[in-house]
Scaffold this motif. Sequence first.
Motif, mmCIF file in Angstrom:
data_model
loop_
_atom_site.group_PDB
_atom_site.id
_atom_site.type_symbol
_atom_site.label_atom_id
_atom_site.label_comp_id
_atom_site.label_asym_id
_atom_site.label_seq_id
_atom_site.Cartn_x
_atom_site.Cartn_y
_atom_site.Cartn_z
ATOM 1 N N ASP A 184 0.828 -1.212 0.000
ATOM 2 C CA ASP A 184 0.000 0.000 0.000
ATOM 3 C C ASP A 184 0.862 1.263 0.000
ATOM 4 O OD1 ASP A 184 -2.154 -1.682 0.044
ATOM 5 O OD2 ASP A 184 -2.720 -1.273 2.123
ATOM 6 N N LYS A 185 1.976 1.217 0.705
ATOM 7 C CA LYS A 185 2.897 2.365 0.701
ATOM 8 C C LYS A 185 3.434 2.594 -0.715
ATOM 9 C CE LYS A 185 4.616 1.319 5.344
ATOM 10 N NZ LYS A 185 5.847 1.045 6.140
ATOM 11 N N ARG A 186 3.746 1.509 -1.389
ATOM 12 C CA ARG A 186 4.261 1.632 -2.759
ATOM 13 C C ARG A 186 3.196 2.182 -3.693
ATOM 14 N NH1 ARG A 186 6.374 -4.360 -2.025
ATOM 15 N NH2 ARG A 186 8.203 -3.909 -0.743
ATOM 16 N N ALA A 187 1.976 1.705 -3.554
ATOM 17 C CA ALA A 187 0.888 2.199 -4.395
ATOM 18 C C ALA A 187 0.654 3.686 -4.144
ATOM 19 C CB ALA A 187 -0.387 1.403 -4.119
ATOM 20 N N HIS A 188 0.782 4.095 -2.885
ATOM 21 C CA HIS A 188 0.612 5.505 -2.541
ATOM 22 C C HIS A 188 1.713 6.344 -3.180
ATOM 23 C CE1 HIS A 188 -0.322 9.066 -0.138
ATOM 24 N NE2 HIS A 188 0.982 9.154 0.105
ATOM 25 N N PHE A 189 2.942 5.875 -3.098
ATOM 26 C CA PHE A 189 4.071 6.607 -3.670
ATOM 27 C C PHE A 189 3.919 6.708 -5.182
ATOM 28 C CE2 PHE A 189 8.975 6.608 -4.313
ATOM 29 C CZ PHE A 189 8.965 7.985 -4.436
ATOM 30 N N ARG A 190 3.535 5.607 -5.805
ATOM 31 C CA ARG A 190 3.346 5.594 -7.255
ATOM 32 C C ARG A 190 2.285 6.616 -7.665
ATOM 33 N NH1 ARG A 190 5.851 3.448 -11.736
ATOM 34 N NH2 ARG A 190 6.411 1.652 -10.463
ATOM 35 N N ALA A 191 1.187 6.646 -6.944
ATOM 36 C CA ALA A 191 0.120 7.601 -7.255
ATOM 37 C C ALA A 191 0.568 9.032 -6.992
ATOM 38 C CB ALA A 191 -1.122 7.274 -6.433
ATOM 39 N N ALA A 192 1.368 9.221 -5.954
ATOM 40 C CA ALA A 192 1.820 10.568 -5.598
ATOM 41 C C ALA A 192 2.701 11.170 -6.681
ATOM 42 C CB ALA A 192 2.566 10.529 -4.273
ATOM 43 N N LEU A 193 3.427 10.330 -7.410
ATOM 44 C CA LEU A 193 4.285 10.830 -8.480
ATOM 45 C C LEU A 193 3.472 11.498 -9.583
ATOM 46 C CD1 LEU A 193 6.917 7.963 -8.886
ATOM 47 C CD2 LEU A 193 7.183 10.141 -7.678
ATOM 48 N N ASP A 194 2.233 11.078 -9.717
ATOM 49 C CA ASP A 194 1.365 11.630 -10.762
ATOM 50 C C ASP A 194 0.321 12.593 -10.210
ATOM 51 O OD1 ASP A 194 2.621 10.063 -12.766
ATOM 52 O OD2 ASP A 194 1.401 8.340 -12.188
ATOM 53 N N SER A 195 0.464 12.959 -8.938
ATOM 54 C CA SER A 195 -0.566 13.757 -8.277
ATOM 55 C C SER A 195 -0.485 15.246 -8.584
ATOM 56 C CB SER A 195 -0.471 13.564 -6.760
ATOM 57 O OG SER A 195 0.732 14.158 -6.256
ATOM 58 N N GLY A 196 0.661 15.703 -9.078
ATOM 59 C CA GLY A 196 0.866 17.134 -9.262
ATOM 60 C C GLY A 196 1.277 17.851 -8.003
ATOM 61 N N HIS A 197 1.439 17.109 -6.910
ATOM 62 C CA HIS A 197 1.871 17.677 -5.632
ATOM 63 C C HIS A 197 3.309 17.261 -5.366
ATOM 64 C CE1 HIS A 197 1.884 18.883 -1.418
ATOM 65 N NE2 HIS A 197 2.249 17.652 -1.081
ATOM 66 N N LEU A 198 4.175 18.227 -5.076
ATOM 67 C CA LEU A 198 5.579 17.923 -4.777
ATOM 68 C C LEU A 198 5.673 17.100 -3.494
ATOM 69 C CD1 LEU A 198 8.631 18.472 -5.436
ATOM 70 C CD2 LEU A 198 8.455 20.409 -3.855
ATOM 71 N N GLN A 199 6.309 15.948 -3.587
ATOM 72 C CA GLN A 199 6.490 15.066 -2.436
ATOM 73 C C GLN A 199 7.797 15.410 -1.728
ATOM 74 O OE1 GLN A 199 3.906 12.551 -1.823
ATOM 75 N NE2 GLN A 199 3.082 14.068 -3.257
ATOM 76 N N ARG A 200 7.720 15.718 -0.443
ATOM 77 C CA ARG A 200 8.898 16.119 0.330
ATOM 78 C C ARG A 200 9.354 14.966 1.219
ATOM 79 N NH1 ARG A 200 6.998 21.398 3.270
ATOM 80 N NH2 ARG A 200 5.164 20.075 3.559
#
Length: 305
Positions: A13-29
């Motif tokens: 689930d953490k990986r799926a979240h990270f994968r989705a976050a890459l395409d979210s348009g929100h900068l991941q810090r």
Amino acid sequence: MSGLLASVTPAADKRAHFRAALDSGHLQRFPGAFSPLVATLIADIGFDGVYVSGAVLSADLGLPDIGLTTLTEVASRGAQIASVTDLPTLIDADTGFGEPMSAARTVTVLEDAGLAGCHFEDQVNPKRCGHLDGKAVVPTSEMVRRLRAAVSARRDPNFVICARTDAAAIEGVPAAIERAKAYTDAGADLIFTEALTAASEFERFRAAIDTPLLANMTEFGKSDLLNAAVLADIGYNVVIYPVTALRLAMHAVEIGLREVHSAGTQSGLLDRMQHRARLYELLRYTEYNQFDSDIYNFALQGVTP
């Protein structure tokens, strides 16, 4: 007991979240964590993820960042850090710890350790810190083989494989861009653009590459320390602060120990220390105590003490 002894979020689930976050348009810090306790604090403050730096892991072992650490050491520390937080953890896998087959094994080991992704770099062995002079990079074709091997070994399609290129400082930004395109074609999900300098170079990279991009905001290096808002406006997807926590901690520790050495007591340092109450809050002592009382809240009937 939920979430006390380990993260409640499965690694998948953490990986799926990270994968989705890459395409979210929100900068991941992703600040760097040199211990599980620091990772706990990163999550408590509200960051998007945790980063495990190879340079920090080496330093914590008293070693320079020249490729001396092993896959076992990196995976073990990564597993400890990833296990305490529901955030995704991205880890530095250096050059893959050997030949392409070693890079492939690295992916399987890091998947089993609960990491959300890792990055491989295109330096030659022995590698060195990306912000030092005298680096050398392997031919593009060799890095492509490294990446293809890593991608082929991936069992969870959401495990993020990031390709780091150190070529900008050696061959120039145009060459680094061409490498990034080749690495994307080889299957990289994320491109780590190491040792770019001013915002204009980050903008140039973003304009040329469609793949998600990672920026390294490390202190005392070649890159200007761009604000997260600036990186977000440029269109970067992830920013890491790999050594920040270690540098802050070691500076404070050195100042404190020198005072203890000279003054003979730490009494003058108390206002610069994390209070016991805050440490216990992060460690969730109250919830552990409640858990303990729930387990031992009975008495055996008919037995004389």
